[in-house]
Design a protein around this motif. Structure first.
Motif, PDB file in Angstrom:
ATOM      1  N   GLY B 409      47.226  46.979 103.602  1.00  0.00           N
ATOM      2  CA  GLY B 409      47.647  46.357 104.726  1.00  0.00           C
ATOM      3  C   GLY B 409      48.354  45.225 104.450  1.00  0.00           C
ATOM      4  O   GLY B 409      49.201  44.801 105.356  1.00  0.00           O
ATOM      5  N   LYS B 410      48.269  44.662 103.141  1.00  0.00           N
ATOM      6  CA  LYS B 410      48.772  43.703 102.832  1.00  0.00           C
ATOM      7  C   LYS B 410      50.452  43.560 103.092  1.00  0.00           C
ATOM      8  O   LYS B 410      51.028  42.492 103.394  1.00  0.00           O
ATOM      9  N   ASN B 411      50.920  44.703 102.645  1.00  0.00           N
ATOM     10  CA  ASN B 411      52.503  44.857 102.683  1.00  0.00           C
ATOM     11  C   ASN B 411      52.932  44.767 104.014  1.00  0.00           C
ATOM     12  O   ASN B 411      54.054  44.131 104.447  1.00  0.00           O
ATOM     13  N   GLN B 412      52.055  45.197 105.003  1.00  0.00           N
ATOM     14  CA  GLN B 412      52.609  44.857 106.631  1.00  0.00           C
ATOM     15  C   GLN B 412      51.828  43.925 107.156  1.00  0.00           C
ATOM     16  O   GLN B 412      51.979  43.874 108.488  1.00  0.00           O
ATOM     17  N   ARG B 413      51.504  42.930 106.310  1.00  0.00           N
ATOM     18  CA  ARG B 413      50.685  41.746 107.079  1.00  0.00           C
ATOM     19  C   ARG B 413      49.752  42.255 107.900  1.00  0.00           C
ATOM     20  O   ARG B 413      49.556  41.255 108.788  1.00  0.00           O
ATOM     21  N   THR B 414      49.058  42.992 107.671  1.00  0.00           N
ATOM     22  CA  THR B 414      47.690  43.223 108.465  1.00  0.00           C
ATOM     23  C   THR B 414      46.705  42.311 107.738  1.00  0.00           C
ATOM     24  O   THR B 414      46.655  42.290 106.536  1.00  0.00           O
ATOM     25  N   ARG B 467      46.260  53.385 111.253  1.00  0.00           N
ATOM     26  CA  ARG B 467      47.657  52.960 110.998  1.00  0.00           C
ATOM     27  C   ARG B 467      47.865  52.606 109.724  1.00  0.00           C
ATOM     28  O   ARG B 467      48.741  52.998 109.007  1.00  0.00           O
ATOM     29  N   THR B 468      46.644  51.974 108.952  1.00  0.00           N
ATOM     30  CA  THR B 468      46.813  51.475 107.761  1.00  0.00           C
ATOM     31  C   THR B 468      46.763  52.619 106.760  1.00  0.00           C
ATOM     32  O   THR B 468      47.543  52.686 106.031  1.00  0.00           O
ATOM     33  N   ILE B 469      45.972  53.477 107.179  1.00  0.00           N
ATOM     34  CA  ILE B 469      45.839  54.743 106.382  1.00  0.00           C
ATOM     35  C   ILE B 469      47.431  55.576 106.299  1.00  0.00           C
ATOM     36  O   ILE B 469      47.732  56.056 105.162  1.00  0.00           O
ATOM     37  N   ARG B 470      47.962  55.627 107.495  1.00  0.00           N
ATOM     38  CA  ARG B 470      49.106  56.286 107.500  1.00  0.00           C
ATOM     39  C   ARG B 470      50.387  55.551 106.695  1.00  0.00           C
ATOM     40  O   ARG B 470      51.141  56.277 106.157  1.00  0.00           O
ATOM     41  N   ARG B 473      51.338  56.880 103.221  1.00  0.00           N
ATOM     42  CA  ARG B 473      51.904  58.042 103.059  1.00  0.00           C
ATOM     43  C   ARG B 473      53.442  57.753 102.824  1.00  0.00           C
ATOM     44  O   ARG B 473      54.258  58.578 102.328  1.00  0.00           O
ATOM     45  N   ASP B 474      53.869  56.476 103.413  1.00  0.00           N
ATOM     46  CA  ASP B 474      55.168  55.976 103.177  1.00  0.00           C
ATOM     47  C   ASP B 474      55.441  55.419 102.061  1.00  0.00           C
ATOM     48  O   ASP B 474      56.664  54.900 101.914  1.00  0.00           O
ATOM     49  N   LEU B 475      54.403  55.093 101.309  1.00  0.00           N
ATOM     50  CA  LEU B 475      54.689  54.304 100.160  1.00  0.00           C
ATOM     51  C   LEU B 475      55.654  54.873  99.120  1.00  0.00           C
ATOM     52  O   LEU B 475      55.300  55.812  98.677  1.00  0.00           O
ATOM     53  N   PRO B 476      56.751  53.915  98.714  1.00  0.00           N
ATOM     54  CA  PRO B 476      57.301  54.419  97.387  1.00  0.00           C
ATOM     55  C   PRO B 476      56.385  54.626  96.225  1.00  0.00           C
ATOM     56  O   PRO B 476      55.321  53.656  96.088  1.00  0.00           O
ATOM     57  N   ASP B 531      54.919  62.366  96.742  1.00  0.00           N
ATOM     58  CA  ASP B 531      54.723  62.302  98.054  1.00  0.00           C
ATOM     59  C   ASP B 531      53.211  63.173  97.979  1.00  0.00           C
ATOM     60  O   ASP B 531      52.527  62.650  98.654  1.00  0.00           O
ATOM     61  N   LYS B 532      53.010  63.909  96.947  1.00  0.00           N
ATOM     62  CA  LYS B 532      51.906  64.627  97.286  1.00  0.00           C
ATOM     63  C   LYS B 532      50.678  63.661  96.612  1.00  0.00           C
ATOM     64  O   LYS B 532      49.872  63.467  97.148  1.00  0.00           O
ATOM     65  N   LEU B 533      51.059  62.672  95.664  1.00  0.00           N
ATOM     66  CA  LEU B 533      50.127  61.820  95.224  1.00  0.00           C
ATOM     67  C   LEU B 533      49.760  60.749  96.516  1.00  0.00           C
ATOM     68  O   LEU B 533      48.699  60.319  96.556  1.00  0.00           O
ATOM     69  N   SER B 534      50.734  60.665  97.290  1.00  0.00           N
ATOM     70  CA  SER B 534      50.294  59.358  98.297  1.00  0.00           C
ATOM     71  C   SER B 534      49.470  60.086  99.417  1.00  0.00           C
ATOM     72  O   SER B 534      48.653  59.571 100.087  1.00  0.00           O
TER      73      SER B 534
END
Lengths: 538, 708
Positions: B409-414, B467-470, B473-476, B531-534
């Motif tokens: 969550g840190k990336n999204q400032r959670t 949401r954090t878990i989701r 999946r979008d992480l580069p 993608d699979k990895l994420s």
């Protein structure tokens, strides 16, 4: 350094050796004894090589006429002079010109700034200490030479001290001991920033005393020079003393400024190309040297940025290129008062984060702010209500916050005639010029209660589901409402709300919100509060 | 036997007995197994104790002591942890500021040193216009309340002093308009000269500097809370320093609470010209709070934890009301005090703290009566034995999962604050276990209010974690790599999860080994891989949250270490004085407990009520403005004990005097009624509930702050 505790002769070497070991951590107990002062010290920069007249003129561009005036008024060595009043707006070179002139003349003087001497006693002490060649040091417990509180004492002590100094100067000049160092036996008293005396001298006795000092002292060998940023008319002078001879320092001309900014430049051609570009627009805004130089020095750095070699002589092509690089920076710099430079690398990261955050879709969560400082939700509501209370006329509160009152009033409004429209416009203009209005605490609290309680509900419903269940609901309410006065005081401390003096009619304290609309909007946005709906637009 | 017991009890009731035995813990320890039954031990009214009938009085005393000790230990631990955390957060900024100070000092010295006479002379050394600028650091605190940073600035002072600077810590008290420029100069000199003078003259500083330092170290002046300073005094101070700028190398550090606009708004333009500013940022309060929560509450550092409701309360306090670390720490302290005071079993907390103490691992037998243990299905004695160690394990699992989630969550400032709050929720945990995370949420953000209650709403409520878990999946790939590295670090020591994370990292390494740009096809495949990895990472964390993130309140025996009584905490922390005064005024018979007005319902004004309270009750009938005459009339009507009927009459008839004489048993004269009325009004004004009539409306008083 450690062995040489004895002062006087060895002092110089002491300091020299100290320069060689700048990083050595000294023990706090050890101290250097300062040398006693002598009559030499009454001259500006006693050990420097003499200044020639050409140097004097060239070191102060644009002040040639004033220098001539000063020299004429000061006259030849030991000629008596009547008090002089030097004035001109801020940063026009008054102080530096006079100090330069005295350095050129090598005449003894006593300088005291009314800023450093922030009350009468400090001023008296300062002058007497200098005349009596007294230095505050650890040995004398940083005390002054003479204790002097009353103006009458001061005059007596000053007279005594002056006579002593003048005698000393006469003796030494006859014995030729000081020859070449100190010129003449006349002492000049310089009072800088005289306009400040009006602020700190509440009794109004010091200014007349200073203006009359020459007559009161009856010492021929003293000259008085007053430096002030406001003209003589602004000192409500009573009769009883002769007006001093005034010397006016006008604002620098553009040419003068140009010469000043061209001094000591490594690459004059480049600098002059730069000044061609920027000096004109900036001069239209201000002619003050200090403002200009703080504005121009970062711009010049920007200007030089594209260049690899700073010694290059720019041709037309490069000039144009450099100008196009600089142009976007000129506008902001014209409006910028305080350019804060960032030293930290961390900060870049923060900014990045903010940017990323801005791009994101915000989640329904009251921890994420648009504003970059932390503020509790109730403080935000309070700030918004203060803003509303300041902007909206009090009579409209009912229509904004009462669900029944508002629309009815609006509909009743009749069509207005031309004349009443003009009248209304005038009153609007007046309101605008008056700035944010004041409001009593009760009005603030009432508005706060309205918007916080109504918004509490919506906030719980659609944004903050965590609050609705169980304890959330009543917590929210309680928490927003309690300790409101604490929040008010902390907003006051942050200068978001100013506490005005009490209104003479009502006898209660009135507040005023001083935040800009931008900030208010930001805060409202972070609350999801529709501020514009509640704002009265003229 | 019974009589003997009774004697004992009556003996024990004597206070001196306790006092005498309080000190000798060890002796009592020996006597403990003998056992002494006593029936009435309900010293503490905790629910968990209510069931325990056979606890022992001496034990109790002993336990009280050990609870006390535990409290002290826990609090000392927490306090030092907080201190360390803040120190670590500030360390970077402090070093940066120190570097800047040294650099600025170098810049000041580069213009050449002055000899002694020149450095102490009274005229300014004019060299260049820009050179009489003062190097100034704006330290942005980004919190409107500055209490938290008082300590920070004190620490900064110590830090810079250790690097040789001459320090003076000034605050807004020194810059008050009342004491003027002399006040701040005096305290500046007092601090730098160590009190060897009491004069307020800046030339003293110049002489002192020449005597003692001579351009080896700078003089640094910290002004903690610039926003509060008197603007004119601060401006004067800066202008005065600027006259001495080369003679005394002063460097200013100004604490700015809100934005960098503030100094521009406060200082005069002339003073601003003399500043050469830089800016530094202290940690954002939410970041600092996160760090503290992580160290104190997520990682069980002290054997003390808080339940979901308490966490929610603390979170609400921080976000909505106070927003300072100080109040957060205060809340934690209050919670910990109440916990150890109320929970009789909290003496066993030690088992959770020390790793070595194996024999103290088992919970005491009384713990079986705890409600959380009642639900337990497995054999209870076993649960008791493994007690603390098992709990520790579960807690470790929980905290590492929470921290892993926070890393995402840190990336999204959670903020950890929110995450922590949600991870503690036992309801959500139960929901999660029943397939909640598998439910695919709407692709666009669902409107929150389509269903106010029931299942779907609950699901929204748990939105933050899913949401954090989701987001995973979008992480580069690069970010994913970093994330896995951090997970690796976080889960160290927790074998169950650590293995899985390691596995995942191995897979990732395999993927990376392939050269990234061989052909277009390859890169596409690589993308597919990542993608699979994420997906795999997301699956891992989902599994982790489902299996291992067991909130403290779902663990048996949690009552021993976990404080859950949010209402108590709220009562202790939120005073709400204004509201209290008003409520109490309306229900004064609750406090006075007089026989006369107790019987009737409290909303009806009767003559026996206290005057002020009666007046306030009457005022409820009015709106914003109260007509003094009406108010007085109704007041008089009530105190002269008229019936409701009479009161109506009195409103009709304009001559109250007549009615008064006829209708009252005891005689209340007009004068005394007026006097009582006046006194009550004054009291209401003093309590801040009323404002006296203004000149415009002379017959009206205004009600103030209704409902607040």
């Amino acid at each position: 350094m450690s062995k040489e505790e004895t002062p006087q002769v060895t002092r110089r070497t002491t300091r020299l050796s100290a320069t060689h070991t700048p990083n050595a951590i000294q023990s706090p107990t050890k101290s250097i004894n300062l040398p006693p002062l002598s009559l030499h010290n009454l001259v500006y920069g006693e050990q420097q090589e003499p200044l020639t007249f050409d140097d004097l003129i060239s070191s102060l561009p644009g002040r040639k006429n004033q220098i001539f005036d000063l020299l004429r008024l000061l006259g030849p060595v030991n000629s008596p002079m009547s008090p002089m009043f030097v004035y001109g707006s801020a940063s026009t070179g008054k102080t530096s010109t006079i100090l330069r002139v005295f350095r050129y003349l090598n005449r003894p003087f006593v300088y005291s700034s009314c800023r450093t001497c922030y009350n009468a006693r400090q001023l008296f002490d300062n002058i007497l200490n200098q005349l009596l060649l007294h230095r505050k040091s650890e040995n004398n417990g940083y005390s002054s030479a003479k204790k002097c509180e009353k103006p009458a004492d001061f005059v007596n002590l000053l007279k005594e001290a002056l006579v002593g100094v003048v005698d000393g100067l006469k003796r030494s000049s006859s014995s030729k001991k000081l020859n070449g160092c100190v010129n003449g036996s006349m002492v000049y008293l310089i009072f800088d920033s005289l306009e400040l005396v009006r602020d700190w001298d509440k009794s109004g006795t010091i200014l007349p005393l200073l203006f009359k000092l020459h007559d009161v002292l009856k010492v021929n060998d003293v000259g008085l020079i007053f430096i002030s940023s406001s003209s003589l008319d602004t000192y409500h002078s009573e009769t009883g003393f002769v007006d001093p001879i005034s010397v006016y320092f006008p604002d620098y001309t553009e040419e003068g400024l140009r010469q000043i900014f061209m001094r000591n430049q490594a690459n004059p051609k480049l600098r002059s190309a730069f000044l061609d570009v920027v000096l004109k627009p900036f001069c239209r805004v201000t002619r003050r040297l200090d403002e200009l130089s703080t504005a121009l020095s970062p711009l010049f750095k920007k200007y030089c940025e594209p260049l690899d070699d700073l010694n290059v002589i720019p041709d037309e092509e490069t000039k144009r290129k450099l100008f196009s690089c600089l142009q976007p920076h000129i506008g902001p710099a014209l409006n910028e008062i305080l350019g804060v430079t960032s030293q930290s690398s961390v900060e870049a990261g923060i900014k990045n984060n903010l940017k990323r955050k801005g791009g994101l879709k915000k989640f329904g969560n009251d921890s994420i702010d648009d504003i970059d400082f932390h503020m509790s939700t109730s403080a935000k509501y309070l700030l918004v209500s203060a803003f509303l209370a300041s902007r909206n006329p009090a009579t409209l509160d009912a229509s904004f916050f009462d669900s029944t009152g508002g629309s009815a009033n609006q509909k009743k409004r009749r069509k207005t005639s031309e004349k009443s429209k003009d009248l209304k416009e005038a009153s609007e203009q007046e309101l605008f010029m008056k700035g944010p209005g004041t409001f009593p605490l009760e009005r603030l609290l009432a508005i706060f209660q309205c918007i916080a309680s109504s918004d509490e509900y919506s906030l719980e419903n659609d944004e903050d589901p965590q609050e609705t269940t169980g304890l959330g609901g009543d917590f929210g309410e309680n928490n927003l409402m309690s300790d409101i006065l604490l929040q008010v005081s902390s907003l006051c401390n942050a200068n978001f709300i100013t506490k005005g003096g009490s209104c003479p009619l009502e006898g209660s304290t009135r507040y005023r919100s001083t935040i800009s609309e931008d900030l208010a909007l930001k805060v409202a946005r972070s609350l999801k509060f529709p501020l514009s709906k509640y704002l009265y637009r003229r | 036997m019974a009589t003997a017991d009774e004697v004992h009890i009556s003996d024990n009731d004597l206070k001196p007995f306790f006092v005498l035995h309080k000190a000798s813990n060890s002796q009592q320890h020996a006597r403990k197994p003998v056992g002494r039954t006593s029936r009435k031990v309900k010293v503490n009214l905790s629910s968990s104790l209510a069931a325990s009938d056979e606890s022992q009085l001496l034990d109790d005393q002993l336990h009280k002591n050990s609870r006390m000790k535990n409290f002290h230990d826990a609090w000392v631990k927490i306090e030092s942890t907080i201190k360390d955390v803040l120190h670590n957060i500030n360390a970077d900024v402090f070093n940066e500021i120190n570097g800047w100070v040294q650099k600025s000092f170098g810049a000041i010295c580069s213009s050449g040193k002055l000899d002694t006479n020149k450095a102490t002379c009274s005229y300014p050394i004019v060299t260049d216009v820009t050179s009489n600028q003062i190097f100034t650091a704006f330290v942005v605190m980004s919190n409107i309340e500055f209490v938290d940073d008082l300590q920070t600035f004190a620490d900064l002072g110590v830090h810079l002093q250790s690097h040789g600077c001459h320090m003076a810590n000034l605050s807004s008290v020194d810059f008050s308009a009342k004491s003027g420029i002399g006040g701040c100069l005096r305290s500046l000199l007092r601090q730098i000269l160590n009190g060897s003078t009491d004069a307020a003259d800046i030339s003293i500083l110049a002489s002192w500097y020449m005597e003692h330092d001579n351009y080896k170290n700078p003089v640094v002046v910290i002004i903690e809370d610039m926003d509060r300073c008197s603007a004119s005094v601060l401006s004067d101070f800066i202008l005065m320093l600027s006259e001495w700028v080369i003679k005394i190398p002063v460097i200013l550090i100004l604490g700015v609470a809100t934005t960098l606009e503030a100094p521009k708004n406060i200082l005069s333009s002339k003073a601003v010209q003399h500043l050469s500013p830089s800016k530094f940022f202290l940690g954002h309060p939410t970041d600092r709070l996160d760090a503290i929560i992580e160290a104190v509450l997520v990682k069980p550092c002290s054997g003390f934890l808080v339940g979901h409701k308490v966490a929610a309360f603390i979170r609400n306090c921080f976000l909505r009301q106070d927003g300072t670390l100080t109040s957060f720490v205060r809340a934690v302290k209050m919670a910990i005090v109440q916990h150890f005071l109320m929970e009789p079993l909290s003496f066993t907390v030690k088992g959770l703290l020390d790793e070595e103490v194996a024999e103290a691992d088992a919970w005491p037998r009384q713990a079986l009566d705890l409600p959380s243990c009642m639900r337990l299905s497995e054999p209870k004695s076993e649960a008791l034995l493994s007690g603390a160690s098992q709990m520790k394990e579960v807690l470790n699992l929980w905290s590492s999962v929470v921290l892993c989630l926070h890393e995402v969550g840190k990336n999204q400032r959670t903020t950890l604050l929110d995450l922590y709050d949600e991870a503690l929720d036992p309801k959500l945990y139960n929901l999660r276990n029943s397939d909640h995370l598998e439910v695919k949420p709407d692709p666009q953000r669902p409107s929150w209010n389509y269903d106010m209650h029931g299942q779907s709403f609950e699901r929204q409520k748990g939105g933050l974690i899913s949401r954090t878990i989701r987001q995973i999946r979008d992480l580069p790939p690069a970010a994913l790599h970093q994330l896995l590295e951090k997970w690796d670090k976080q889960t160290e020591g927790v074998d169950m999860i650590h293995e899985k994370v390691k596995e995942l990292r191995l897979q990732e390494d395999d993927n990376l080994k392939e050269p990234p740009t061989r052909s277009r096809k390859q890169t596409i495949r690589n993308n597919g891989n990542s993608d699979k990895l994420s997906e795999k990472a997301a699956a891992l964390i989902t599994c982790m949250t489902r299996e291992h993130m067991q909130p403290i309140e779902c663990i048996p025996f949690h009552e021993i270490v976990c404080f859950r009584n949010a209402d108590k905490l709220q009562a202790a922390l939120v005073g709400d004085p204004r509201k209290r005064i008003q409520l109490d005024l309306l229900e004064c018979n609750k406090f006075l407990k007089c026989s006369c007005c107790c019987t009737k319902s409290h909303n009806v004004p009767i003559s026996s009520m206290h005057d002020t309270s009666l007046m306030y009750t009457l005022a409820q009938e009015h709106g914003n403005l109260i007509n003094l005459h009406d108010w007085y009339q109704s007041f008089k009507a009530v105190i002269s004990q008229t019936t409701v009927k009479d009161k109506h009459k009195s409103k009709v008839s304009p001559s109250p005097k007549k009615r008064k004489i006829t209708a009252q048993p005891q005689i209340i004269t007009e004068a005394s009624a007026q006097a009582r009325f006046c006194r009550a009004v004054t009291e209401l004004q003093i309590t801040g509930l009323l404002r006296m009539p203004s000149k415009r409306r002379q017959d009206y008083v205004q009600r103030v702050a209704f409902g607040l």
